[in-house]
Design a protein around this motif. Structure first.
Motif, short mmCIF file in Angstrom:
data_model
loop_
_atom_site.label_atom_id
_atom_site.label_comp_id
_atom_site.label_asym_id
_atom_site.label_seq_id
_atom_site.Cartn_x
_atom_site.Cartn_y
_atom_site.Cartn_z
N LEU A 151 67.35 13.50 54.54
CA LEU A 151 66.67 13.98 55.75
C LEU A 151 66.63 15.50 55.75
N ILE A 152 67.77 16.11 55.41
CA ILE A 152 67.86 17.57 55.40
C ILE A 152 66.91 18.15 54.36
N GLU A 153 66.88 17.50 53.19
CA GLU A 153 66.00 17.96 52.13
C GLU A 153 64.54 17.92 52.60
N GLY A 154 64.18 16.85 53.27
CA GLY A 154 62.81 16.71 53.79
C GLY A 154 62.49 17.76 54.84
N LEU A 155 63.44 18.01 55.73
CA LEU A 155 63.22 18.99 56.80
C LEU A 155 63.11 20.41 56.25
N LEU A 156 63.90 20.70 55.21
CA LEU A 156 63.85 22.04 54.61
C LEU A 156 62.47 22.33 54.02
N ALA A 157 61.79 21.25 53.59
CA ALA A 157 60.47 21.43 52.98
C ALA A 157 59.38 21.67 54.03
N ALA A 165 66.64 21.89 60.28
CA ALA A 165 67.15 21.73 58.92
C ALA A 165 68.41 22.57 58.70
N VAL A 166 68.34 23.82 59.13
CA VAL A 166 69.47 24.74 58.93
C VAL A 166 70.68 24.32 59.77
N LEU A 167 70.41 23.84 60.97
CA LEU A 167 71.50 23.37 61.83
C LEU A 167 72.19 22.15 61.21
N LEU A 168 71.39 21.16 60.80
CA LEU A 168 71.98 19.94 60.23
C LEU A 168 72.72 20.23 58.93
#
Lengths: 450, 176
Positions: A151-157, A165-168
């Motif tokens: 999920l984080i990888e997807g949000l960073l993109a 993304a940065v918070l998670l």
């Protein structure tokens, strides 16, 4: 007047924090196994909103969670209630502080339409957050933490989802670093409930994007820089006064970069080298002339080097002594209202942050990337600082200090090392650690060629 | 003048409580990547003799097994019996620098006693056995780690980072 204000707590703050603390206790143990006292904490939070438009929704959400069948909208409603309670604490503190400082603050204007990118990922994030809440911190396994990785990888993109993304990413790194959580001696109860609640809000669909912006021109006089860092993120937030046509406004510039945990200390400045004029202005204590740069309604300048040129020398202490009193402040966006967001620039004389006074120096907010130390702050005769509030009291984060070293007056600033450390020992350490990026890329290249 | 005492703040009630202290700076050439994740202390160690070769080395938490192989899964010749190879030694030494020995010990569930000067001191505090595992997962995580360096930055504010102040290691700065 400031001292008097700082020494007392506004009415209602203590009671509100008690309600929040009870909720946090329930979250710590997990919604999956709530004792009666912890059930009462959830209904208590809902009850605090009884007379408001949120009341009915929160009461229903608390009842569903207590009954053991919560949907993610119920859990999100309670996260919203907790955030609203802390938002009220923030407002009471900031309004009181503005009065004590004689600071004018503009009214908030509603934001433009929401940004819809990446909404499919958001439901995954909400599900993950509900799983954390059901498990309770001690029940969170490393497998559960790792399930957030894709999920984080997807949000960073998705550039529009960088906040979440940065918070998670920072939150997940803490949970992982604290593993095994079952036997952790002490839990950061308030903090993790904060991060969890904010993530739940940012994972809601239809969240407003940034405040509306407009182009501004004028002279930007930096006061100092506040650095934020977790293993994979860095942000430099420069506070300063913007002079536009006779008016002085308090504004911030925020530039950030992704990083890895081994890049830390003074070496982090290298990650921001794309903003050379900004960094040079900090290191050389200069002003910057801005032409048509976007200023958001929240007081945030969207930094763009193409709209800035280097100005003349500008001593931040002169700015702080002369301009700070008249400068007007920007409103805080509704979703950012939380006591942790309080970071009001002030000029202080030694008696105002003396060890026996109401204001103490927050040594945890002194960065290794600046020459300011706790010792220099303690011996300062004057300070530019950010007023902050945490764990029920006011703190000051030093942005610059005037002090005496070896019988000579010196001014030490948070941005002094923005173009590289001037102190020989720190410069040596920075040079040794500084080529981290080069080394990592070379090693990865070897691996990839196989 | 002595520094003022830090304010007595209730850590559990602090929004900005420092949970993960910043990594201690270290040279990355020998051990470019080390992490405490997936129930292991694991990382990438450069070969001492061949610049083109790297090893993936792992210590498993709890059941205390060891593994070391090249990035194309050839077993490390230095790892046999119950003894660590030099890659594993380097990895745990660097891990103790970066994270602090106490955090490494806690994560691996080693009952550490006394003063720990090097990561390898932790190796002696329990018994290990070799259990070869694949290097591919760690390699993938190293690449993901590196992908952060390619992510573009932003000039839009990230207000959530107020929860993450840039701080320093305790006593990281000498008194001048």
């Amino acid at each position: 007047m400031l001292g008097e204000f700082l020494a007392q707590t506004p009415t209602g703050v203590a009671e509100t924090l008690e309600t929040v603390a009870a909720f946090d206790e329930a979250l710590t143990h997990g919604f999956g196994r709530l004792s009666e006292a912890r059930q009462a904490a959830l209904t208590g939070l809902a009850g605090a909103f009884g007379a408001t438009p949120l009341g009915e929704r929160l009461a229903e959400a608390a009842a569903k969670i207590v009954a053991g069948s919560p949907g993610d909208d119920h859990v999100a409603a309670l996260a919203g209630g907790r955030s609203a309670a802390l938002g009220a604490v923030h407002d009471a503190l900031l309004t009181g502080l503005d009065t004590a400082l004689g600071r004018d603050r503009a009214q908030w204007e509603p934001s433009p339409a929401p940004d819809a990118a990446g909404e499919n990922l958001l439901s995954g994030v909400r599900t993950w957050l509900v799983e954390l809440a059901v498990a309770g911190w001690r029940g969170v396994t490393e497998d559960l933490v790792s399930s957030a990785d894709p999920l984080i990888e997807g949000l960073l993109a998705e550039p529009g989802r960088r906040r979440l993304a940065v918070l998670l990413d920072g939150f997940a790194a803490e949970l992982r670093a604290s593993s095994p959580l079952l036997t952790l001696p002490q839990l950061p109860v308030r903090r993790w409930a904060d991060l969890w609640s904010r993530a739940m809000l940012l994972a809601q669909p239809g969240l407003p994007a940034h405040a509306a912006g407009q182009p501004v021109s004028g002279r930007f006089l930096p006061l100092g820089v506040d650095l934020h860092e977790h293993p994979t993120a860095l942000q430099a937030q420069v506070h300063g006064v913007l002079e536009t046509g006779g008016a002085a406004r308090l504004v911030r510039v925020s530039v950030s970069a992704a990083k890895v945990d081994t890049i830390t200390g003074a070496a982090v400045w290298r990650l921001l080298r794309g903003h050379t004029q900004l960094l040079a202005a900090l290191a050389e204590r200069r002003s910057l002339d801005l032409t048509g740069m976007t200023l958001l309604g929240s007081g945030d300048l969207i930094w763009d080097e193409a709209h800035a040129t280097a100005g003349g020398p500008a001593d931040p202490f002169a700015t702080a002594r002369v301009q700070l009193r008249q400068a007007s402040a920007a409103p805080v966006p509704p979703l950012e209202r939380h006591p942790v967001r309080l970071a009001e620039p002030v000029f202080l004389e030694a008696y105002q942050f003396a060890a026996d006074g109401p204001l103490t120096v927050d040594t945890d907010r002194i960065s290794a990337a600046s020459p300011i130390t706790a010792e220099l702050a303690a011996s300062a005769s004057a300070m530019i600082g950010l007023l902050r509030w945490d764990a029920g009291r006011w703190l000051v984060q030093p942005l610059a200090v005037e002090t005496t070293v070896k019988k000579k007056p010196v001014a030490v600033h948070s941005g002094d090392w923005a173009m590289g450390p001037s102190d020989p020992k720190a410069a040596k350490a920075e040079a040794a650690a500084g080529d981290a990026v080069g080394v990592l890329r070379e090693r990865a290249g070897r691996l990839l060629r196989k | 003048m002595p520094p003022a005492e830090s304010p007595e703040l209730d850590w559990e009630a602090r929004s900005a409580a420092v949970v993960v202290p910043p990594a201690r700076p270290r040279k990355l050439a020998k051990v470019p990547f080390v992490e405490l994740a997936e129930g292991r202390l694991q990382g990438v160690v450069s070969s001492g003799s061949d610049i083109d070769r790297v090893y993936v080395s792992q210590f498993t938490a709890g059941d205390h097994t060891l593994s070391c192989s090249t990035n194309n899964n050839r077993p490390c010749g230095g790892l046999y019996g119950d003894y660590t190879c030099k890659h594993l030694d380097l990895l745990i030494d660097e891990a103790a620098v970066q994270f602090g020995a106490a955090r490494v010990a806690r994560y691996l569930r080693i009952e550490a006693e006394g003063t720990i000067l090097h990561g390898t001191d932790l190796v002696r505090m329990t018994t290990w056995r070799v259990e070869r595992s694949s290097a591919a997962g760690v390699f993938a995580r190293f690449l993901r780690h590196l992908s952060y360096l390619e992510l573009p930055g932003t000039a839009e504010p990230l207000p959530e980072l107020h929860w993450f102040p840039a701080t320093q290691l305790p006593s990281a700065k000498a008194v001048s």
